[in-house]
Write a protein that holds these residues in place. Structure first.
Motif, short mmCIF file in Angstrom:
data_model
loop_
_atom_site.label_atom_id
_atom_site.label_comp_id
_atom_site.label_asym_id
_atom_site.label_seq_id
_atom_site.Cartn_x
_atom_site.Cartn_y
_atom_site.Cartn_z
N HIS A 24 74.61 50.91 64.32
CA HIS A 24 73.85 51.47 65.45
C HIS A 24 74.24 52.92 65.66
N ASP A 25 73.27 53.79 65.48
CA ASP A 25 73.49 55.22 65.64
C ASP A 25 73.94 55.52 67.08
N SER A 28 71.22 56.08 69.57
CA SER A 28 70.14 55.09 69.67
C SER A 28 70.16 54.28 70.96
N SER A 30 69.84 53.31 74.98
CA SER A 30 68.85 53.71 75.98
C SER A 30 69.42 54.77 76.91
N GLU A 45 79.07 55.65 65.61
CA GLU A 45 78.17 54.52 65.41
C GLU A 45 78.92 53.23 65.76
#
Ligand code: HPA
Length: 254
Positions: A24-25, A28, A30, A45
């Motif tokens: 997961h970057d 990325s 929310s 990440e």
């Protein structure tokens, strides 16, 4: 299925035993695009994978490569990112200096208390911006059942050096090491271990209601506890073998 998060510190920047599902970057999440929340971006990440049939999330606290100093780590973003990915509880891994006479290099401790000497860090979600003011109970900063899992795992493991099922963790600001007088003061305060990253991480996890415990590896004797500073190669060797033992511990208890 429960999801376990591991926050790795110095010497533990990846968990290669993991069967990787997704990376997961850091951009990325929310909240990274929500300026009102003003949380910023996590350290690195987050690697999501499966280990022993369990969903695991791994985050390198100091970023990749190891570069973010302790006082500049975005502890708040790190914890919210782990929560957003569904972490139910957190095991933190910390390298420390040893103050207690048992806490010699290579020794592993599962601390039970904290004294916070850090300053100027973003240390709460209850700042009136991200969340309205609230007060958490932090009498016992670590989750006792997670602590017991670690202690039971250590009791069954063949270790190069010993372990302690207790420890008062003194969190200092860094990145410099302490003076002799500072370590004397910490010792008088009751600290067994000294590190730079234990806070505000533990308190933020509590604010998010995420059970959290730490496993600490002593990599050096605290300032003034040895005649001279250990050579860097020796510290590196302790870090490599000790962090490997901690990886085995975490793999076994999962
Ligand atoms: N002091 C503070 N933090 C540390 C030390 C130390 O001696 N060793 C590893 N992290």
């Amino acid at each position: 299925m429960k999801t376990i998060a591991i926050i790795g510190g110095s010497g533990l920047t990846e968990f290669d035993e993991l069967e990787i599902i997704q990376r997961h970057d850091p951009l990325s999440f929310s909240f990274t695009s929500d300026s009102a929340a003003s949380l910023g971006v996590p350290s690195s990440e987050i690697v999501e994978g499966i280990l022993n049939g369990i969903r695991l999330l791994f985050l390198a606290r100091h970023g990749l490569p190891n570069a973010i100093p302790p006082h500049k780590i975005n502890y708040r973003a790190n914890l919210v990112a782990l929560q957003e990915l569904g972490a139910d509880f957190i095991f933190a891994v910390n390298a420390v200096g040893g103050i207690h006479s048992d806490a010699t290099p290579g020794h592993i401790s599962v601390p039970h208390q904290i004294i916070d000497y850090t300053h100027g860090r973003e240390h709460t979600f209850f700042d009136g911006i991200y969340k309205p003011l609230d007060h958490i109970d932090f009498t016992y900063p670590y989750d006792e059942s997670l602590r017991q899992m670690l202690i039971e795992g250590l009791s069954k493991q063949a270790l190069n050096h010993g372990y302690s099922d207790f420890g008062i963790y003194g969190a200092t600001q860094g990145p410099r090491l302490e003076t002799l007088a500072e370590i004397n003061r910490l010792e008088k305060d009751g600290c067994d271990l000294v590190g730079m990253t234990g806070m505000p991480e533990a308190a933020l996890a509590r604010e998010l209601n995420m059970p959290y415990a730490s496993v600490c590896l002593t990599v050096n004797l605290a300032a003034g506890k040895s005649k001279e500073m250990a050579p860097i190669e020796e510290i590196r060797e302790i870090l490599d073998t000790g962090m490997n033992e901690i990886k085995i511990l975490l793999t076994n208890i999962l």
